[in-house]
Design a protein around this motif. Structure first.
Motif, short mmCIF file in Angstrom:
data_model
loop_
_atom_site.label_atom_id
_atom_site.label_comp_id
_atom_site.label_asym_id
_atom_site.label_seq_id
_atom_site.Cartn_x
_atom_site.Cartn_y
_atom_site.Cartn_z
N ARG A 176 -31.05 39.61 -16.10
CA ARG A 176 -31.81 40.17 -14.99
C ARG A 176 -31.77 41.70 -15.03
O ARG A 176 -32.77 42.36 -14.72
N ALA A 177 -30.62 42.26 -15.43
CA ALA A 177 -30.51 43.71 -15.49
C ALA A 177 -31.42 44.30 -16.55
O ALA A 177 -31.81 45.47 -16.47
N ARG A 178 -31.78 43.49 -17.54
CA ARG A 178 -32.66 43.97 -18.60
C ARG A 178 -34.08 43.46 -18.45
O ARG A 178 -34.86 43.45 -19.41
N THR A 179 -34.42 43.05 -17.24
CA THR A 179 -35.79 42.65 -16.91
C THR A 179 -36.31 43.60 -15.84
O THR A 179 -35.69 43.77 -14.80
N LEU A 180 -37.44 44.21 -16.13
CA LEU A 180 -38.06 45.09 -15.15
C LEU A 180 -38.99 44.26 -14.28
O LEU A 180 -39.98 43.71 -14.76
N GLU A 181 -38.66 44.18 -13.01
CA GLU A 181 -39.48 43.44 -12.06
C GLU A 181 -39.91 44.40 -10.95
O GLU A 181 -39.08 45.09 -10.37
N ILE A 182 -41.19 44.43 -10.69
CA ILE A 182 -41.70 45.36 -9.68
C ILE A 182 -42.58 44.62 -8.66
O ILE A 182 -43.11 43.54 -8.95
N MET B 53 -41.30 41.96 -16.63
CA MET B 53 -41.34 41.97 -18.09
C MET B 53 -39.96 42.36 -18.62
O MET B 53 -39.24 43.15 -18.00
N ARG B 54 -39.60 41.81 -19.76
CA ARG B 54 -38.35 42.15 -20.42
C ARG B 54 -38.38 43.61 -20.84
O ARG B 54 -39.37 44.08 -21.40
N ALA C 264 -30.76 49.30 -8.86
CA ALA C 264 -30.65 50.76 -8.94
C ALA C 264 -29.19 51.21 -8.92
O ALA C 264 -28.82 52.16 -9.63
N GLY C 265 -28.35 50.53 -8.13
CA GLY C 265 -26.93 50.89 -8.09
C GLY C 265 -26.26 50.69 -9.42
O GLY C 265 -25.46 51.54 -9.86
N TRP C 266 -26.55 49.58 -10.10
CA TRP C 266 -26.01 49.33 -11.43
C TRP C 266 -26.50 50.38 -12.42
O TRP C 266 -25.72 50.89 -13.23
N ALA C 267 -27.78 50.71 -12.36
CA ALA C 267 -28.35 51.69 -13.29
C ALA C 267 -27.73 53.07 -13.09
O ALA C 267 -27.49 53.80 -14.08
N GLN C 268 -27.45 53.45 -11.87
CA GLN C 268 -26.88 54.77 -11.59
C GLN C 268 -25.47 54.91 -12.14
O GLN C 268 -25.02 56.03 -12.42
N GLU C 269 -24.75 53.82 -12.30
CA GLU C 269 -23.36 53.87 -12.75
C GLU C 269 -23.19 53.58 -14.24
O GLU C 269 -22.07 53.37 -14.71
N LEU C 270 -24.26 53.54 -14.99
CA LEU C 270 -24.19 53.26 -16.42
C LEU C 270 -23.38 54.33 -17.15
O LEU C 270 -23.56 55.53 -16.92
N THR C 271 -22.50 53.90 -18.01
CA THR C 271 -21.71 54.83 -18.82
C THR C 271 -22.62 55.57 -19.80
O THR C 271 -23.38 54.96 -20.54
N GLY C 272 -22.54 56.88 -19.76
CA GLY C 272 -23.38 57.68 -20.64
C GLY C 272 -24.82 57.77 -20.18
O GLY C 272 -25.67 58.30 -20.90
N GLY C 273 -25.09 57.21 -19.01
CA GLY C 273 -26.45 57.29 -18.47
C GLY C 273 -27.43 56.36 -19.12
O GLY C 273 -28.65 56.52 -18.93
#
Length: 269
Positions: free
Chosen positions: A155-161, A247-248, A130-139
């Motif tokens: 890993r950042a592009r894999t959704l794991e729940i 899932m990817r 979540a921290g990485w996602a919040q700081e994405l350039t351009g959202g």
């Protein structure tokens, strides 16, 4: 005359045997009833477990095609879990079951007169961070379409729940007994009252192994065990079914959906 005397003499013995049979029946009847009702309740829990696994898969797929948004994940999981609480054997009954629960709320009243108005499911996103996602350039993840062998990027592009589906036990008597067994198994409450399956046993002392655990914490609604105990005291016998799925991502992560952290709001927003 002799035959009549034999019958007369045998009457007290017959009465004693009848009384003994009645006592034995009274002692074993709770066990027999529990075996029947408990088996039914157990199979219903197993069905709920299978539905929860399917619900987690559908939730993670909905999130992967919606930039990691919680709301589609919540709705996908809810629709899958609805058969555990309502009829869904037609499109009309499915719509009728989903409408009052679309905000992830399940309402029922216990025999104690206490209202139960709690979530059906809870979802926590383990990745992307979540921290990485919040700081994405351009959202948005602008490098989403770029090939990479970097483990961190993959890993950042894999959704794991991880998801918990609250299963509400409904079978009378079996739900009461199984709830106390589960609380003792997970060492949430030592059960020392009379054994419901053997009334003459006044201190059954049910207690689980030290290795028994409910799993990870950090759920949106709080500690699982604390809620199980509280709801049980109110006459609501509920068990948390915990499942995982990954899932990817098929769409780039968008920061606006991770501003609240990894946990999805209980109502899906």
């Amino acid at each position: 005359m002799v035959e009549a005397r034999m019958i007369h003499r045998g009457t007290p013995r017959t009465r004693r045997q009848s009384g003994q049979a009645a006592v034995e029946a009274a002692l074993t009847l709770p066990l027999v009833v529990f075996l029947v009702l408990g088996t039914l309740q157990l199979f219903m829990m197993l069905q709920a477990r299978i539905l929860a696994q399917v619900a987690a898969y559908r939730a993670v797929r909905a999130g992967s095609i919606n930039h990691g948004n919680c709301l589609p994940m919540m709705h996908a999981a809810l629709v899958t879990m609805l058969p555990t609480v309502a009829r869904t054997d037609s499109s009309e009954t499915l719509a009728a079951a989903f409408s009052p629960r679309r905000h992830n709320q399940f309402r029922v009243r216990s025999s104690y007169g206490r209202d139960f108005n709690e979530p059906l499911i809870e979802i926590v996103r383990e990745s992307p961070d979540a921290g990485w996602a919040q700081e994405l350039t351009g959202g948005e993840d602008l490098l989403f379409d770029q090939p990479t062998d970097n483990a961190a990027a993959l890993r950042a592009r894999t959704l794991e729940i991880r998801m918990v589906a609250w299963y509400y036990m409904r079978v009378p008597f079996a739900n009461w007994v199984m709830s106390r067994m589960l609380l003792a198994h997970f060492r949430l409450r030592r059960y020392t009252a009379a054994n419901p399956l053997m009334p003459v046993q006044r201190r059954s002392a049910w207690w689980g192994e030290t290795s028994a655990t409910l799993g990870r914490d950090g759920w949106p609604g709080g500690d699982l065990g604390t809620r199980m105990v509280r709801w049980s005291d109110q006459g609501h016998f509920v068990f948390p079914i915990q499942v995982n799925a990954a899932m990817r991502m098929m769409t780039p992560v968008m920061s606006e959906y991770f501003m609240g952290g990894p946990a999805c709001n209980l109502h899906g927003s």
